[in-house]
Design a protein around this motif. Structure first.
Motif, PDB file in Angstrom:
ATOM      1  N   PRO A   1      -9.572  -2.827  15.690  1.00 34.30           N
ATOM      2  CA  PRO A   1     -10.612  -3.737  15.214  1.00 34.30           C
ATOM      3  C   PRO A   1     -10.109  -4.569  14.038  1.00 34.30           C
ATOM      4  CG  PRO A   1     -11.157  -1.461  14.657  1.00 34.30           C
ATOM      5  CD  PRO A   1      -9.880  -1.426  15.427  1.00 34.30           C
ATOM      6  N   PHE A   2     -10.658  -5.782  13.935  1.00 31.24           N
ATOM      7  CA  PHE A   2     -10.330  -6.651  12.812  1.00 31.24           C
ATOM      8  C   PHE A   2     -11.601  -7.299  12.272  1.00 31.24           C
ATOM      9  CE2 PHE A   2     -10.457  -9.756  16.228  1.00 31.24           C
ATOM     10  CZ  PHE A   2     -11.005 -10.875  15.623  1.00 31.24           C
ATOM     11  N   LYS A   3     -11.513  -7.755  11.040  1.00 30.27           N
ATOM     12  CA  LYS A   3     -12.554  -8.587  10.448  1.00 30.27           C
ATOM     13  C   LYS A   3     -11.830  -9.707   9.700  1.00 30.27           C
ATOM     14  CE  LYS A   3     -16.428  -7.136   9.491  1.00 30.27           C
ATOM     15  NZ  LYS A   3     -17.633  -6.456   9.126  1.00 30.27           N
ATOM     16  N   TYR A   4     -12.169 -10.951  10.082  1.00 33.92           N
ATOM     17  CA  TYR A   4     -11.574 -12.119   9.463  1.00 33.92           C
ATOM     18  C   TYR A   4     -12.583 -12.725   8.496  1.00 33.92           C
ATOM     19  CZ  TYR A   4      -9.630 -16.780   8.934  1.00 33.92           C
ATOM     20  OH  TYR A   4      -9.142 -17.943   8.416  1.00 33.92           O
TER      21      TYR A   4
ATOM     22  N   PHE B   1      -7.580  -5.006   9.015  1.00 36.81           N
ATOM     23  CA  PHE B   1      -7.411  -4.236  10.246  1.00 36.81           C
ATOM     24  C   PHE B   1      -7.720  -2.772   9.979  1.00 36.81           C
ATOM     25  CE2 PHE B   1      -4.561  -7.860  10.451  1.00 36.81           C
ATOM     26  CZ  PHE B   1      -4.862  -8.379  11.695  1.00 36.81           C
ATOM     27  N   TRP B   2      -8.199  -2.069  11.004  1.00 39.61           N
ATOM     28  CA  TRP B   2      -8.506  -0.649  10.898  1.00 39.61           C
ATOM     29  C   TRP B   2      -7.645   0.145  11.859  1.00 39.61           C
ATOM     30  CZ3 TRP B   2     -11.916  -4.500   9.838  1.00 39.61           C
ATOM     31  CH2 TRP B   2     -12.544  -4.429   8.599  1.00 39.61           C
ATOM     32  N   ASN B   3      -8.025   1.383  12.156  1.00 39.98           N
ATOM     33  CA  ASN B   3      -7.222   2.274  12.995  1.00 39.98           C
ATOM     34  C   ASN B   3      -7.093   1.767  14.423  1.00 39.98           C
ATOM     35  OD1 ASN B   3      -6.535   4.219  11.063  1.00 39.98           O
ATOM     36  ND2 ASN B   3      -8.562   5.130  11.211  1.00 39.98           N
ATOM     37  N   SER B   4      -5.959   2.070  15.012  1.00 40.78           N
ATOM     38  CA  SER B   4      -5.642   1.598  16.359  1.00 40.78           C
ATOM     39  C   SER B   4      -5.842   2.696  17.402  1.00 40.78           C
ATOM     40  CB  SER B   4      -4.186   1.138  16.409  1.00 40.78           C
ATOM     41  OG  SER B   4      -3.320   2.251  16.223  1.00 40.78           O
TER      42      SER B   4
END
Length: 124
Positions: free
Chosen positions: A117-120, A92-95
């Motif tokens: 943002p997310f990366k799975y 996860f990155w900044n919200s």
């Protein structure tokens, strides 16, 4: 299966968080204030065919009149749990947080939109 696997991994993160957050369209028997309704918006881009990235969107719903501090505190808790972390094969990155006004289906509640943002990486 990458979307199903990513959804399952992301859902597990929120189920074990201890926060009052449910997937959108799941109706719990009681709704505290505040609570969150989460949606995952994958955009399909990943580092390979088995990964996926996108946005986690959480509507933070508070009692109208409680003021923004309640939503901010809920968002801060989410940040502590998620931002710049790796959980269940997901980064996860900044919200961001934005007020959205009165909840159309219930004028006694207000909505704030929290997103990150997310990366799975773990989809197979």
């Amino acid at each position: 299966m990458k979307y199903s696997n990513a959804f399952r991994a992301l859902s597990d993160i929120f189920e074990t968080s201890g926060l009052a957050i449910w997937p959108r369209d799941v109706v719990p028997t009681t709704r505290p204030s505040p609570y969150g309704e989460v949606t995952f918006i994958p955009n399909g881009k990943g580092v390979d065919l088995n990964s996926v990235s996108g946005l986690v969107m959480i509507d933070i719903i508070i009692s109208a009149g409680d003021g923004p501090a309640v939503a901010h505190a809920f968002a801060d808790t989410l940040d502590t749990y998620l931002v710049k972390k790796s959980l269940n094969g997901t980064q996860f990155w900044n919200s961001s947080l934005a007020p959205r006004g009165v909840l159309k289906s219930d004028p006694t509640r207000s909505v704030y939109e929290y997103s990150l943002p997310f990366k799975y990486f773990g989809a197979s």
